[in-house]
Every structure is written in C-alpha cells, then in structure tokens.
Design a protein around this motif. Structure first.
Motif, PDB file in Angstrom:
ATOM      1  N   ALA A  24      30.948   8.279  37.200  1.00 27.84           N
ATOM      2  CA  ALA A  24      31.703   7.960  38.411  1.00 27.84           C
ATOM      3  C   ALA A  24      32.472   6.664  38.211  1.00 27.84           C
ATOM      4  CB  ALA A  24      30.757   7.835  39.599  1.00 27.84           C
ATOM      5  N   THR A  26      33.936   5.103  40.879  1.00 26.21           N
ATOM      6  CA  THR A  26      33.939   4.396  42.153  1.00 26.21           C
ATOM      7  C   THR A  26      32.523   4.174  42.644  1.00 26.21           C
ATOM      8  OG1 THR A  26      36.075   5.331  42.808  1.00 26.21           O
ATOM      9  CG2 THR A  26      34.681   4.474  44.568  1.00 26.21           C
ATOM     10  N   GLU A  71      28.918  13.120  45.619  1.00 27.87           N
ATOM     11  CA  GLU A  71      30.218  13.713  45.310  1.00 27.87           C
ATOM     12  C   GLU A  71      30.983  13.928  46.605  1.00 27.87           C
ATOM     13  OE1 GLU A  71      31.704  17.858  43.331  1.00 27.87           O
ATOM     14  OE2 GLU A  71      30.131  16.751  42.267  1.00 27.87           O
ATOM     15  N   HIS A  75      34.979  14.503  43.703  1.00 26.01           N
ATOM     16  CA  HIS A  75      35.101  13.156  43.152  1.00 26.01           C
ATOM     17  C   HIS A  75      33.712  12.516  43.127  1.00 26.01           C
ATOM     18  CE1 HIS A  75      37.493   9.663  42.058  1.00 26.01           C
ATOM     19  NE2 HIS A  75      36.882   8.930  42.963  1.00 26.01           N
ATOM     20  N   LYS A  76      33.178  12.251  41.951  1.00 30.48           N
ATOM     21  CA  LYS A  76      31.850  11.659  41.819  1.00 30.48           C
ATOM     22  C   LYS A  76      31.883  10.171  42.161  1.00 30.48           C
ATOM     23  CE  LYS A  76      29.995  14.890  38.402  1.00 30.48           C
ATOM     24  NZ  LYS A  76      29.423  15.046  37.032  1.00 30.48           N
ATOM     25  N   ILE A  77      30.862   9.741  42.895  1.00 37.62           N
ATOM     26  CA  ILE A  77      30.759   8.332  43.279  1.00 37.62           C
ATOM     27  C   ILE A  77      29.299   7.882  43.164  1.00 37.62           C
ATOM     28  CG2 ILE A  77      32.702   8.474  44.898  1.00 37.62           C
ATOM     29  CD1 ILE A  77      30.588   8.458  47.181  1.00 37.62           C
ATOM     30  N   LEU A 271      38.927   8.575  49.064  1.00 38.19           N
ATOM     31  CA  LEU A 271      38.401   9.196  47.854  1.00 38.19           C
ATOM     32  C   LEU A 271      39.150  10.478  47.491  1.00 38.19           C
ATOM     33  CD1 LEU A 271      34.628   8.576  48.521  1.00 38.19           C
ATOM     34  CD2 LEU A 271      35.972   7.556  46.684  1.00 38.19           C
ATOM     35  N   THR A 272      39.437  11.309  48.478  1.00 36.90           N
ATOM     36  CA  THR A 272      40.108  12.578  48.172  1.00 36.90           C
ATOM     37  C   THR A 272      41.591  12.372  47.872  1.00 36.90           C
ATOM     38  OG1 THR A 272      40.381  12.960  50.558  1.00 36.90           O
ATOM     39  CG2 THR A 272      38.479  13.977  49.499  1.00 36.90           C
ATOM     40  N   ASP A 274      42.742   9.895  46.349  1.00 33.88           N
ATOM     41  CA  ASP A 274      42.819   9.239  45.035  1.00 33.88           C
ATOM     42  C   ASP A 274      42.147  10.056  43.947  1.00 33.88           C
ATOM     43  OD1 ASP A 274      43.730   7.001  43.597  1.00 33.88           O
ATOM     44  OD2 ASP A 274      41.699   6.221  43.472  1.00 33.88           O
ATOM     45  N   ALA A 275      41.624  11.247  44.308  1.00 28.89           N
ATOM     46  CA  ALA A 275      40.874  12.050  43.321  1.00 28.89           C
ATOM     47  C   ALA A 275      41.802  12.651  42.270  1.00 28.89           C
ATOM     48  CB  ALA A 275      40.121  13.166  44.046  1.00 28.89           C
TER      49      ALA A 275
END
Length: 275
Positions: A24, A26, A71, A75-77, A271-272, A274-275
């Motif tokens: 990840a 982020t 997630e 997008h993994k965080i 997050l989405t 910028d994914a």
C-alpha cells in the motif's frame, strides 16, 4: 529520537503475519471518534496495537487501537485506528511510532485526521478543515536526539509541509461531493486540559484556525521521512473566547460521530479519484 531497530522490528512483524501480501502506498490515521469509516471497508488483516512488538497502547476513548490492512475501491491502504498522545505519558518517539512504522511498510502518502476545536469564528462545529499549515506548541519534537540519516536530513525543511497536490485533490473531491471544506492552520498542544479563553484568544492572534492535541509531531516525523502529507481536521466544537462554552470528551465524540459521514465520503473520494 526513535530507535530505528524498534520500528523495523514492528514492520517486520506485521509483514510476517499478513495473511496475504499488502503493498500500500497510502497510510491513514483516524483521530478521536473518527473510526466509523473503517467498519465499512473490506480488509484482510487487523493488528491490535498490543500485538505489535514495541507499540504503545492507545488509552483514549474513541480510539480502537489497531492497524488494519484495508482496501477502498481496489486501492490498498494501511489504516491506523487511533494514535498515541503526549498527554498519555508517551515520548515524542512513541507518539510517532505508528507513522514511522507505516513509512517502513512502504507508504508514500500519509492522510492524517484529527478532532479539533474551531478557533476561526467563521468555521462551524461539525465541519471539516483542510490543514494548510500548523503551529507546533507542544514544546518538543520527534527529531530531538541523534539523526537516523536513512530516514531523512538532520534539519528537514518545513516550508511546504502539507502537499499542495494532495490539498488540490481534496478540494476537488469535496466540491464534487458537495462537502464544505474549510482551509486553515492547525495548532497542536500537549493537553489533556482544554484551552482557557485567554489561550484561545492568543492562539487566534497567532493565526491558528483550529486547535487540538495531536498531529503536529506525527507530521514532523512524516515530513522527515519524505512522505507526502494531507491533513484534515473534524471540527468538533467552537472556541469563542468571549463566550466560551463547556465541552467534554463525550461532546467531542458525539460531534465527531455526527460529522463522520462527510469525512468518510471525502476520504473514499480522495482514494478512488487517485487510484
């Protein structure tokens, strides 16, 4: 100064105990009363702070005290639910243990949130504020002591601590979702006592728009390690020095919960997008 070996051991433990690899870029820190968003996310692994070698314990209401491999929209965080404070008796290094471990795990961007009191009379309780800059009024720094050169320079520049690119993204997402997002300066102090009217007036004269008991040391450590930083305050009460109203941790938690929907939408959008 943080013991680098301690941080590396914590990161190694987390990697070794993952059920599936989790790369990840982020990391997100959720502040007091702001954990509702986490329950809506899919996740693979949860690490209670007490299970991670060398980690402090979170002792404050409204902090779940765990690190989650999660997630959002593919997008993994890394999601840190809760944090550590100077007023709990922790050292600056212990306060920043989570941030430094996230950096060791490979994140490049840190999104840091907190519950804060509004100082700007134009801001309202229940609103959100994009942190454009901060004032460190804790009287200390996580960089005191020998420098660990592998993490960063001895004297990190703080002229552009909060990423302009991430701020622009946050403002675009807020506009898209119809979320009012104030912009302002956050002042961090030790606590745990709340501010007097005279202190509130002084902080406002210094240019602070919101005040709280976290964030500034974590941001210094993150900047030292080269992370891109986005900060968001949830304004849980309003400090007006000439008509101060009493508040309590229960009031803060209730207001944080009431505004968590806006914060959740903002974080998910950031997050989405910028994914």
């Amino acid at each position: 100064m943080q013991n680098p070996q301690k941080v590396q051991q914590a990161a190694a433990y987390i990697r070794e105990h993952l059920s599936t690899p989790h790369e990840a870029d982020t990391g997100i820190i959720l502040g007091t009363g702001l954990g509702d968003w986490a329950s809506s996310l899919s996740h693979t692994d949860v690490f209670p702070f007490e299970s991670i070698p060398g980690y402090p314990r979170s002792t404050v209401q409204g902090h779940a005290g765990q690190l989650v491999a999660a997630e959002v929209g593919g997008h993994k965080i890394w999601l840190q639910q809760g944090r550590f404070h100077l007023y709990e008796g922790y050292s600056p290094a212990e306060v920043c243990m989570g941030v430094r471990t996230l950096a060791e795990l490979g994140i490049k961007r840190l999104i840091i949130t907190n519950a804060a009191g509004a100082l700007n009379p134009q801001f309202d309780a229940g609103g959100l504020m994009l942190i454009t800059d901060h004032i460190n009024f804790t009287g200390t720094s996580p960089l005191i002591g020998p420098n660990h050169d592998a993490w960063g320079d001895r004297f990190p520049d703080m002229s552009a601590t909060y990423s302009p690119q991430q701020a622009k993204l946050a403002m675009q997402v807020a506009e898209k979702h119809g979320i009012r997002l104030e912009r302002g300066v956050y002042l961090g102090l030790v606590g745990p006592n709340l501010e007097t009217p005279a202190e509130t007036r002084a902080f406002r004269m210094w240019g602070a728009d919101a005040v709280g008991m976290s964030t500034v040391l974590e941001v210094i450590a993150a900047k030292h390690m080269g992370l891109e930083i986005l900060g968001i305050s949830c304004l849980t009460n309003k400090n007006l020095p000439d008509c101060m109203e009493e508040t309590s941790i229960e009031d803060v938690l209730n207001m944080a919960a009431a505004s968590s929907g806006k914060l959740s939408a903002l974080l998910s959008g950031i997050l989405t997008e910028d994914a």
